[in-house]
Write a protein that holds these residues in place. Structure first.
Motif, PDB file in Angstrom:
ATOM      1  N   LYS A 153       0.946  -1.105  -0.006  1.00 37.25           N
ATOM      2  CA  LYS A 153       0.069  -0.029   0.075  1.00 37.25           C
ATOM      3  C   LYS A 153       0.918   1.196   0.045  1.00 37.25           C
ATOM      4  CE  LYS A 153      -3.954  -2.155   0.749  1.00 37.25           C
ATOM      5  NZ  LYS A 153      -4.800  -2.324  -0.433  1.00 37.25           N
ATOM      6  N   SER A 154       0.391   2.454  -0.324  1.00 42.18           N
ATOM      7  CA  SER A 154       0.949   3.473  -0.521  1.00 42.18           C
ATOM      8  C   SER A 154       0.254   4.762   0.023  1.00 42.18           C
ATOM      9  CB  SER A 154       1.702   3.923  -1.703  1.00 42.18           C
ATOM     10  OG  SER A 154       2.120   5.139  -1.897  1.00 42.18           O
ATOM     11  N   SER A 155       0.556   5.559   0.814  1.00 39.37           N
ATOM     12  CA  SER A 155      -0.183   6.789   1.177  1.00 39.37           C
ATOM     13  C   SER A 155       0.047   7.998   0.166  1.00 39.37           C
ATOM     14  CB  SER A 155      -0.005   7.259   2.518  1.00 39.37           C
ATOM     15  OG  SER A 155       1.477   7.538   2.553  1.00 39.37           O
ATOM     16  N   ASN A 156       0.786   7.674  -0.713  1.00 35.50           N
ATOM     17  CA  ASN A 156       1.131   8.836  -1.757  1.00 35.50           C
ATOM     18  C   ASN A 156      -0.137   8.661  -2.644  1.00 35.50           C
ATOM     19  OD1 ASN A 156       1.980   9.156  -5.004  1.00 35.50           O
ATOM     20  ND2 ASN A 156       3.469  10.044  -3.465  1.00 35.50           N
ATOM     21  N   LYS A 157      -0.707   9.853  -2.934  1.00 33.76           N
ATOM     22  CA  LYS A 157      -1.836  10.399  -3.781  1.00 33.76           C
ATOM     23  C   LYS A 157      -1.880   9.724  -4.999  1.00 33.76           C
ATOM     24  CE  LYS A 157      -3.846  13.899  -0.616  1.00 33.76           C
ATOM     25  NZ  LYS A 157      -3.048  13.717   0.316  1.00 33.76           N
ATOM     26  N   TYR A 158      -0.646  10.005  -5.809  1.00 37.81           N
ATOM     27  CA  TYR A 158      -0.444   9.709  -7.308  1.00 37.81           C
ATOM     28  C   TYR A 158      -0.499   8.337  -7.307  1.00 37.81           C
ATOM     29  CZ  TYR A 158       2.011   8.370 -11.315  1.00 37.81           C
ATOM     30  OH  TYR A 158       2.168   7.643 -12.511  1.00 37.81           O
ATOM     31  N   LEU A 159       0.192   7.300  -6.347  1.00 34.51           N
ATOM     32  CA  LEU A 159       0.442   6.297  -6.518  1.00 34.51           C
ATOM     33  C   LEU A 159      -1.045   5.218  -6.192  1.00 34.51           C
ATOM     34  CD1 LEU A 159       3.636   5.465  -5.092  1.00 34.51           C
ATOM     35  CD2 LEU A 159       3.056   5.103  -7.360  1.00 34.51           C
ATOM     36  N   ARG A 160      -1.825   6.079  -5.405  1.00 27.84           N
ATOM     37  CA  ARG A 160      -3.227   5.493  -4.802  1.00 27.84           C
ATOM     38  C   ARG A 160      -4.398   5.695  -6.214  1.00 27.84           C
ATOM     39  NH1 ARG A 160      -6.187   7.309  -0.946  1.00 27.84           N
ATOM     40  NH2 ARG A 160      -5.340   9.334  -0.773  1.00 27.84           N
ATOM     41  N   TRP A 217       0.356   7.337 -16.657  1.00 33.34           N
ATOM     42  CA  TRP A 217      -0.560   8.323 -16.682  1.00 33.34           C
ATOM     43  C   TRP A 217      -1.927   8.149 -16.192  1.00 33.34           C
ATOM     44  CZ3 TRP A 217      -5.424   9.605 -18.703  1.00 33.34           C
ATOM     45  CH2 TRP A 217      -5.611  11.077 -18.947  1.00 33.34           C
ATOM     46  N   VAL A 218      -2.512   8.898 -15.324  1.00 38.58           N
ATOM     47  CA  VAL A 218      -3.589   8.641 -14.379  1.00 38.58           C
ATOM     48  C   VAL A 218      -4.559   9.800 -15.061  1.00 38.58           C
ATOM     49  CG1 VAL A 218      -4.682   8.493 -12.609  1.00 38.58           C
ATOM     50  CG2 VAL A 218      -2.488   7.923 -12.607  1.00 38.58           C
ATOM     51  N   SER A 219      -6.001   9.386 -15.382  1.00 36.25           N
ATOM     52  CA  SER A 219      -6.835  10.292 -15.665  1.00 36.25           C
ATOM     53  C   SER A 219      -7.197  11.156 -14.518  1.00 36.25           C
ATOM     54  CB  SER A 219      -8.017   9.549 -15.955  1.00 36.25           C
ATOM     55  OG  SER A 219      -8.145   8.795 -16.908  1.00 36.25           O
ATOM     56  N   PRO A 220      -7.554  12.317 -14.687  1.00 37.64           N
ATOM     57  CA  PRO A 220      -7.608  13.488 -13.578  1.00 37.64           C
ATOM     58  C   PRO A 220      -8.802  12.941 -12.502  1.00 37.64           C
ATOM     59  CG  PRO A 220      -7.219  14.580 -15.669  1.00 37.64           C
ATOM     60  CD  PRO A 220      -7.525  13.338 -15.935  1.00 37.64           C
ATOM     61  N   LYS A 221      -9.748  12.484 -12.906  1.00 38.58           N
ATOM     62  CA  LYS A 221     -10.747  11.963 -12.029  1.00 38.58           C
ATOM     63  C   LYS A 221     -10.099  10.943 -10.893  1.00 38.58           C
ATOM     64  CE  LYS A 221     -12.599   8.328 -15.018  1.00 38.58           C
ATOM     65  NZ  LYS A 221     -13.629   7.931 -15.782  1.00 38.58           N
ATOM     66  N   TYR A 222      -9.312  10.111 -11.140  1.00 39.61           N
ATOM     67  CA  TYR A 222      -8.638   9.360 -10.134  1.00 39.61           C
ATOM     68  C   TYR A 222      -7.681  10.080  -9.259  1.00 39.61           C
ATOM     69  CZ  TYR A 222     -10.792   5.828 -12.950  1.00 39.61           C
ATOM     70  OH  TYR A 222     -11.692   4.961 -13.554  1.00 39.61           O
ATOM     71  N   LEU A 223      -7.093  11.072  -9.715  1.00 36.78           N
ATOM     72  CA  LEU A 223      -6.425  12.038  -9.147  1.00 36.78           C
ATOM     73  C   LEU A 223      -7.306  12.718  -7.922  1.00 36.78           C
ATOM     74  CD1 LEU A 223      -3.777  13.284 -11.435  1.00 36.78           C
ATOM     75  CD2 LEU A 223      -3.135  11.648  -9.754  1.00 36.78           C
ATOM     76  N   GLU A 224      -8.181  13.149  -8.351  1.00 40.09           N
ATOM     77  CA  GLU A 224      -9.026  13.858  -7.544  1.00 40.09           C
ATOM     78  C   GLU A 224      -9.780  12.895  -6.651  1.00 40.09           C
ATOM     79  OE1 GLU A 224     -11.196  16.754  -5.666  1.00 40.09           O
ATOM     80  OE2 GLU A 224      -9.928  17.118  -7.451  1.00 40.09           O
ATOM     81  N   LEU A 225     -10.187  11.785  -6.941  1.00 33.96           N
ATOM     82  CA  LEU A 225     -10.634  11.058  -6.008  1.00 33.96           C
ATOM     83  C   LEU A 225      -9.739  10.350  -4.963  1.00 33.96           C
ATOM     84  CD1 LEU A 225     -12.510   7.792  -7.962  1.00 33.96           C
ATOM     85  CD2 LEU A 225     -13.354   9.109  -6.035  1.00 33.96           C
ATOM     86  N   ALA A 226      -8.424  10.175  -5.331  1.00 32.32           N
ATOM     87  CA  ALA A 226      -7.324  10.025  -4.448  1.00 32.32           C
ATOM     88  C   ALA A 226      -7.127  11.009  -3.437  1.00 32.32           C
ATOM     89  CB  ALA A 226      -6.050   9.571  -4.982  1.00 32.32           C
ATOM     90  N   ARG A 227      -7.218  12.493  -3.883  1.00 30.65           N
ATOM     91  CA  ARG A 227      -7.012  13.604  -3.183  1.00 30.65           C
ATOM     92  C   ARG A 227      -7.992  13.583  -2.076  1.00 30.65           C
ATOM     93  NH1 ARG A 227      -8.731  18.405  -2.538  1.00 30.65           N
ATOM     94  NH2 ARG A 227      -9.911  18.615  -4.120  1.00 30.65           N
TER      95      ARG A 227
END
Length: 166
Positions: free
Chosen positions: A105-112, A137-147
């Protein structure tokens, strides 16, 4: 030296597009019979999909060997492919799929976010209907979800008191 860094970096970044294109149109296309093993649960340590490591490893090694005498551009292209393959292994096979148990597991938002996107890709077990074919490359929607979604807390990270407060 700067040319070597530029060629290696460009190759590394270009491999993300190559990986996306190959994954979407070739692995989920003509080579589905090999890639399918990656989309279904199985008790084996290895899967037919692992043969793709051999292909990219051979391409990388060919560039390194061909350009090694003068350290010409094929050498640095081979290094870029090898670097991408190394990152791919650690992120995709170790972190996301847990094929080695040292990085779960990672607590890093990008990796999550990357993990979430990959889980969406694996939601379908068939050849069609998948989304999120890239690796880095990660879709912005997943970056927002992880944030917005907090990282899961592992039991080992919590301090559990077994003694009575009395």
């Amino acid at each position: 030296m700067w040319a070597a860094v530029a060629v290696t970096t460009a190759t590394f970044l270009g491999m993300e597009f190559v990986a996306w294109f190959m994954h979407k149109y070739v692995l989920h296309g003509a080579l589905w019979f090999l890639h399918r093993s990656h989309h279904v649960r199985h008790p084996h340590h290895f899967e037919r999909n692992d043969f793709f490591f051999l292909f990219y490893g051979a391409l990388s090694m060919a560039g390194i060997m061909y350009g090694s005498d003068e350290k010409s551009w094929p050498f640095w292209v081979g290094i870029g492919i090898a670097a991408y393959g190394t990152v791919y292994f650690f992120v995709h096979d170790v972190l996301i799929h847990g094929r080695l148990r040292f990085w779960r597991k990672s607590s890093n938002k990008y990796l999550r976010a990357l993990n979430m996107a990959h889980k969406m890709h694996h939601k379908t077990t068939g050849r069609d209907g998948s989304q999120e074919f890239g690796m880095l490359w990660v879709s912005p929607k997943y970056l927002e979800l992880a944030r917005r979604k907090p990282a899961p807390v592992r039991v080992a990270d919590k301090q559990v008191s077994t003694s009575s407060p009395l």
